[in-house]
Design a protein around this motif. Sequence first.
Motif, PDB file in Angstrom:
ATOM      1  N   MET A  20     111.317  44.673 147.795  1.00 30.06           N
ATOM      2  CA  MET A  20     112.033  43.870 148.537  1.00 30.06           C
ATOM      3  C   MET A  20     111.007  42.768 149.139  1.00 30.06           C
ATOM      4  O   MET A  20     111.631  41.863 149.748  1.00 30.06           O
ATOM      5  N   VAL A  21     109.768  43.351 149.551  1.00 29.48           N
ATOM      6  CA  VAL A  21     109.008  42.619 150.392  1.00 29.48           C
ATOM      7  C   VAL A  21     108.493  41.276 149.652  1.00 29.48           C
ATOM      8  O   VAL A  21     108.076  40.305 150.007  1.00 29.48           O
ATOM      9  N   LEU A  22     108.176  41.650 148.220  1.00 29.01           N
ATOM     10  CA  LEU A  22     107.552  40.540 147.259  1.00 29.01           C
ATOM     11  C   LEU A  22     108.414  39.146 147.364  1.00 29.01           C
ATOM     12  O   LEU A  22     107.382  38.219 147.310  1.00 29.01           O
ATOM     13  N   PRO A  23     109.535  39.087 147.236  1.00 28.69           N
ATOM     14  CA  PRO A  23     110.138  37.721 147.198  1.00 28.69           C
ATOM     15  C   PRO A  23     109.343  36.806 148.636  1.00 28.69           C
ATOM     16  O   PRO A  23     109.241  35.622 148.700  1.00 28.69           O
ATOM     17  N   PHE A  24     109.253  37.465 149.876  1.00 33.81           N
ATOM     18  CA  PHE A  24     109.135  36.958 150.878  1.00 33.81           C
ATOM     19  C   PHE A  24     107.542  36.837 151.060  1.00 33.81           C
ATOM     20  O   PHE A  24     107.109  35.533 151.907  1.00 33.81           O
ATOM     21  N   ILE A  25     106.809  37.298 150.255  1.00 31.24           N
ATOM     22  CA  ILE A  25     105.378  36.981 150.151  1.00 31.24           C
ATOM     23  C   ILE A  25     104.929  35.701 149.444  1.00 31.24           C
ATOM     24  O   ILE A  25     104.457  34.806 149.784  1.00 31.24           O
ATOM     25  N   ILE A  26     105.833  35.589 148.214  1.00 31.90           N
ATOM     26  CA  ILE A  26     105.661  34.396 147.462  1.00 31.90           C
ATOM     27  C   ILE A  26     106.350  33.325 148.232  1.00 31.90           C
ATOM     28  O   ILE A  26     105.643  32.324 148.190  1.00 31.90           O
ATOM     29  N   ALA A  27     107.394  33.348 148.664  1.00 35.23           N
ATOM     30  CA  ALA A  27     108.050  32.261 149.500  1.00 35.23           C
ATOM     31  C   ALA A  27     107.348  31.876 150.655  1.00 35.23           C
ATOM     32  O   ALA A  27     107.212  30.758 150.981  1.00 35.23           O
ATOM     33  N   GLY A  28     106.425  32.758 151.426  1.00 34.64           N
ATOM     34  CA  GLY A  28     105.824  32.139 152.463  1.00 34.64           C
ATOM     35  C   GLY A  28     104.497  31.705 152.223  1.00 34.64           C
ATOM     36  O   GLY A  28     104.447  30.609 152.582  1.00 34.64           O
ATOM     37  N   VAL A  29     103.881  31.864 150.918  1.00 42.96           N
ATOM     38  CA  VAL A  29     102.880  30.912 150.468  1.00 42.96           C
ATOM     39  C   VAL A  29     103.349  29.651 149.939  1.00 42.96           C
ATOM     40  O   VAL A  29     102.633  28.738 150.232  1.00 42.96           O
ATOM     41  N   ALA A  30     104.524  29.871 149.103  1.00 42.97           N
ATOM     42  CA  ALA A  30     105.179  28.673 148.714  1.00 42.97           C
ATOM     43  C   ALA A  30     105.344  27.631 149.980  1.00 42.97           C
ATOM     44  O   ALA A  30     105.125  26.380 149.933  1.00 42.97           O
ATOM     45  N   PHE A  31     106.120  27.951 151.186  1.00 43.26           N
ATOM     46  CA  PHE A  31     106.275  27.367 152.368  1.00 43.26           C
ATOM     47  C   PHE A  31     105.027  26.803 152.756  1.00 43.26           C
ATOM     48  O   PHE A  31     105.075  25.623 153.322  1.00 43.26           O
TER      49      PHE A  31
END
Length: 205
Positions: free
Chosen positions: A109-120
């Motif tokens: 569940m944490v993985l999408p937030f990590i990727i989205a945070g870097v993308a942002f």
Amino acid sequence: GGLGLTVATMQLGVGALYALLVWIVGYNFVPVSGLKPPTKQAPPKTSASDFAKMIPVAFCSAAAHSSSVLALNAGSVSFGQIVKAAEPAFSAVVNTIIYGKSPSFAKWMVLPFIIAGVAFACLKPNPLGGYTIEFDTTALTMASIANLFAAFKGSENHKLMAAPGLKARINGVGNQFAPTTINGFLIALPLIIHREGHQFGQFVE
């Protein structure tokens, strides 16, 4: 044409030379950069059999490193970093499918937030007043390959260190990383000679 493999391999070569220097003098001077005294580091007491067992890890390490360098040189560094941020996701998939070791539900569940945070964090303003990401197909491909090899490297390294007595013979994290770098350099060297050897004169210039 940009001699990316040569640059990546030479980086591994610098690491390999430093590892050999550390073993010769018996001290690792990297802690000095953190205002700490050098640490003692004797060569590992590994056998030829141990050396052979390290080759898969070294191969994956060299492939991941070289692919990362090519990815960050193919397009914008920010886009390459976004794809690289997906490395934990690649690791989770590889561990689940190939090694039968799935991460916990919470980690998934944490993985999408990590990727989205870097993308942002990598969004750049455009002339129209919005924000965009500089997409590049080559960077996406090479960074994905780097993530895949990094995932295999982590899993293979875990298997390697589980071998009876190997951890004691290697004698420390530094000695675990050093042979991987040396072997990775030796593995990558024939490839760059084959692929970019005719451009070495240009590289020196």
